[in-house]
Design an enzyme around this catalytic site. Structure first.
Site, PDB file in Angstrom:
ATOM      1  N   GLY B 241      36.747 106.340 -19.871  1.00  0.00           N
ATOM      2  CA  GLY B 241      36.960 105.366 -18.816  1.00  0.00           C
ATOM      3  C   GLY B 241      36.541 105.892 -17.456  1.00  0.00           C
ATOM      4  N   GLU B 260      41.149 100.447 -19.526  1.00  0.00           N
ATOM      5  CA  GLU B 260      42.493 100.775 -19.993  1.00  0.00           C
ATOM      6  C   GLU B 260      42.371 102.103 -20.704  1.00  0.00           C
ATOM      7  OE1 GLU B 260      44.335  98.151 -22.965  1.00  0.00           O
ATOM      8  OE2 GLU B 260      45.288 100.049 -23.501  1.00  0.00           O
ATOM      9  N   CYS B 297      47.899 101.551 -27.897  1.00  0.00           N
ATOM     10  CA  CYS B 297      47.961 101.928 -26.479  1.00  0.00           C
ATOM     11  C   CYS B 297      49.397 102.036 -26.006  1.00  0.00           C
ATOM     12  CB  CYS B 297      47.269 100.869 -25.608  1.00  0.00           C
ATOM     13  SG  CYS B 297      45.893 100.041 -26.382  1.00  0.00           S
ATOM     14  N   GLU B 389      48.754 112.367 -23.099  1.00  0.00           N
ATOM     15  CA  GLU B 389      48.790 111.503 -24.271  1.00  0.00           C
ATOM     16  C   GLU B 389      48.288 112.244 -25.519  1.00  0.00           C
ATOM     17  OE1 GLU B 389      46.096 108.156 -24.117  1.00  0.00           O
ATOM     18  OE2 GLU B 389      47.304 107.006 -25.527  1.00  0.00           O
TER      19      GLU B 389
END
Lengths: 518, 518
Positions: B241, B260, B297, B389
């Site tokens: 991204g 996102e 997500c 993450e």
């Protein structure tokens, strides 16, 4: 003085004076420049104020805006006088700009009271939905956080300390830190103290508003890169805007910058209109390009039309109207120098001819002399600098040899705030064919009028594709400007005790809501 | 096949195969990768289609979306089967995702028919206003231009070729060029051909839709930097991204990127809830974190709670629920490797203990084994990597020694898509005190539920502060997602013959309008 929260003190990073552009004289008093520690203090107070301010009752927030407007009206004469000496803007125009500024504040007060800006949507739970029940989801818009506002030089009231950006941000629930423009420090302080007093009057946290002076490179960048600042409003030059955009994008957490930067506001004169009323259009052009000495974001800097006898009529009438226009002070000596450079660039460009000039006035320290040039599409193609903005009362007529060339000129333009079309009945097919292109080039399309004069309303779009602004999705004038400082949050299955105001079942705030999309 | 406008041909920049993550075997057929010339062709066709497509009657545009949904339903079994072999997603989940995808398309069809998305505002002329008459100003939203959509790997239907970004862009009136994800090329082609056929069926310009395969570094960047592409939708990794955001910002004319990217979806368990139902929450956590092998997500990757006996009950119950969870194929071997690395990083981190692991299955080529860790705030402070993450079924319980520490943990979090709070009656004061902070951290706040399961509705916000997304002002799920691809244009004093559809006095389109702000 720097106004940092409830405090007022003099900055310690050097001093500066406003300069009367009519005489070139320094105006008392001296102002002190702020530094990064002042930015940090203002940002800290803004951050501390944010959670309280954004949840104040809508009526309190609206009353704050009304109180600011009332306070400006109360010292209106003093403001208009100071605007005059600091910017050379005549009293009539300054009075009009003050009225526009207070109207804008009161309009945003009405937007706050209405509550539609909260964008409330409710999708109620569907416990019996198959295969899975639907949870209860409610949405509202919340302010992004403290906003930095960079005041413009050309509207010392309407785009400055308590101008559109500040009004929109305060309405959205965002504390504001203004970097005031050093060309009108006295005006800025007068207005800033009104805002400061209004914040105090309504018992709001002092950090809701701060205002400081400082260098763009140091104080401006410190403001945009302060982690507590969450959005930026700016009106000014392309280089200044792009520097802020780059600084904001390079932050560990980038933030949106709404920079209004550069526009030459092309005016298309279609063949029928040129033939039928070329002279009238020429006179109208001079009227529009000389408003405010051409120092408006929407000043028409380029006229595009078809070559032929009509152009001479247009140019002759414009020249006749332009020659008697008196010289007038520009906003500041710096702006006057840039104008002189830009005009010189046009005058010296090959294939560009002078149509006419206004009066000169050597007695003015920073006087601006209006000027109109003419060239052809071929020259434009050879010299892209011809379509660069010259901030001030300068415009350039470009003639196309054919309708196809006219299309090409428009196609090759950069993004604009406005584009204007003069079209008579016989031009409608051509105008219709041009419309999709015009929509892609500008935020506002005017037919048979002039781009100067920006209404403050609900339907206004004062924005446009890059480089007119850094974000074509928004407007900096009108009620939709509030959207720039908001973001949506959804609340899923919150018990009634936790639901934010406006989202409760009974809608005790009485705000407009969309339930299941209706 | 690359689907470029109405054409379908094989890319010539190397070939690739989908891989069955259950067996590790290559799946026939081979797919050809596209190159920059394919990007240029798709962008050229999209640009050529734009002016026609954006002015198609709303009913035509809505019918296109319905036809795509119908077409997907028609070959639903084939799609579900191919999803299964390419991604390991079981038929039941793939069927659900297909239903979500067609629902989304039909929902956007209803949004188009409703016309409210056009944002029409009319401020009628006030010819008698003093001191100056008010011109007639009408506003609508127009699409930004052709949109590039980067498909995600984890939702091969709902966030892929005809997923939310594509549906929203087509609804907005924007042609779409999809960069399909190479982990499910067969699924992408099946879906892409349905879209292609729908475009043809409604007689729309072929450039309304194209789809290609290609490398991110070459084809992806070529797409984002093509001057004809005017906005980007992306769902994927943070590095991916950010690369697109940087490329878009470096264009001569920057464009918005809606990326996102990254979220660990923290779950706060407040003291009362922990005491009263710690075990139940532990079981719920396992249920949520293992949905789709944690490859959502919104998968909860961090649980924040107060230290004490309740945490053991939560951990014990979660462990008991987790241990029997069978291993399952992850979406791709690459994702499985990244998951293994992330889990290893947590396992090896000082002060992090293993609570429990799910079953292993060495027979799976790219199997994922769910895992739950536990640590303390002190460790978190010492090692910021712990809150990065880990894409997959991994979660970390963090204990705070006090309510103040709990606040600090939340304060130090990066932006998130969601944040969840488990709160019982005695926790409401604490929850209320946390709410302003949570609103600043996430796009959606869930109470006493779980973040997985994103409703497609009007109030949904699937978005959030950086780095959850690159633009917190928007959502990529739900009807508000259409706003990402629109910008306002104002029309001043246009004669009736030139007014765009929806802006005429009679409102022949019958769209919702706001007149003078009402």
């Amino acid at each position: 003085m720097l106004l940092i929260g409830a405090a007022a003190y003099r900055g310690t990073h050097g001093e500066f004076f406003a300069i009367d552009p009519r005489t070139g004289e320094k105006l008392e008093p001296a102002y002190g420049l702020g530094g990064v520690e002042d930015v940090a203090r203002a940002a800290e107070l803004a951050e501390a104020a944010f959670d309280v301010y954004r949840e104040t009752p809508l009526e309190t927030r609206a009353a704050l805006l009304d109180t600011i407007a009332d306070g400006l009206d109360e010292i209106g004469e003093q403001i208009v006088a100071r605007v005059g000496v600091e910017t050379g803007i005549p009293a009539a125009r300054a009075t009009g700009e003050l009225a526009r500024t207070t109207y804008q504040l009161r309009l945003f007060a009405s937007v706050v009271r209405d509550g539609d800006f909260l964008g409330v949507r409710v999708d109620p739970a569907l416990p019996d939905r198959a295969p899975l029940p639907r949870p209860d989801i409610r949405r509202r818009l919340v302010p992004l956080g403290p906003v930095a506002v960079f005041a413009a030089s050309n509207f010392p009231l309407a785009f400055s300390v308590a101008g559109g950006d500040t009004a929109a941000a305060l309405a959205a629930g965002a504390p504001v830190v203004v970097k005031a423009h050093s060309s009108h420090p006295g005006t800025s302080e007068l207005v800033g103290r009104v805002v400061q007093a209004a914040v105090a009057k309504h018992g709001l946290p002092e950090g809701v508003f701060s205002m400081l002076f400082g260098s763009g490179r140091e104080v401006g960048i410190a403001l945009v890169t302060d982690p507590r600042i969450r959005a930026v409003g700016f009106t000014g030059s392309r280089s200044g805007g792009l520097a802020l955009v780059a600084a904001a994008a390079a932050r560990p957490e980038p933030i949106p910058v709404y920079a209004e930067m550069s526009s030459i506001n092309p005016v298309l004169v279609l063949p029928g209109a040129l033939r039928n009323r070329g002279a009238e259009i020429g006179r109208g052009l001079v009227g529009s390009m000389t408003v405010g000495q051409g120092q408006l974001c929407t000043s028409p800097g380029l006229v595009i039309t078809l070559d032929g006898p009509g152009v001479d009529a247009l140019g002759d009438a414009a020249g006749a109207a332009l020659r008697p226009v008196p010289a007038a002070p520009m906003l500041s000596p710096g702006i006057q120098r840039a104008f002189t450079d830009g005009v010189g660039r046009l005058r010296d460009a090959p294939g560009v001819t002078l149509v006419a000039q206004g009066q000169d006035d050597p007695a003015l320290a920073a006087g601006g002399r209006a000027v109109l040039f003419r060239t052809t599409k071929a020259q434009l193609d050879a010299n892209p600098l011809l379509t660069e903005e010259v901030f001030g009362a300068s415009s350039l007529i470009v003639t196309a040899a054919s309708v196809a060339e006219l299309h090409e000129i428009v196609r090759d333009l950069e993004g604009q705030l406005t584009v204007t079309v003069h079209a008579d009945a016989e031009d409608l097919d051509l105008a219709r064919a041009l419309l999709p292109l015009l929509e892609r080039k500008a935020g506002r399309i005017i037919v048979n009028g002039w781009p100067t004069g920006v209404e403050v309303g609900h339907a206004m779009v004062h924005g446009g594709p890059f480089p007119a602004t850094s974000d074509a999705r928004t407007t900096s004038v009108g009620t939709a400007a509030i959207e720039r400082f908001l973001r949506p949050v959804a609340y899923q299955n919150l018990p009634a005790e936790l639901l934010p105001a406006g989202l409760d079942d009974a809608n005790t705030l009485g705000v407009p809501r969309r339930t299941d999309g209706r």
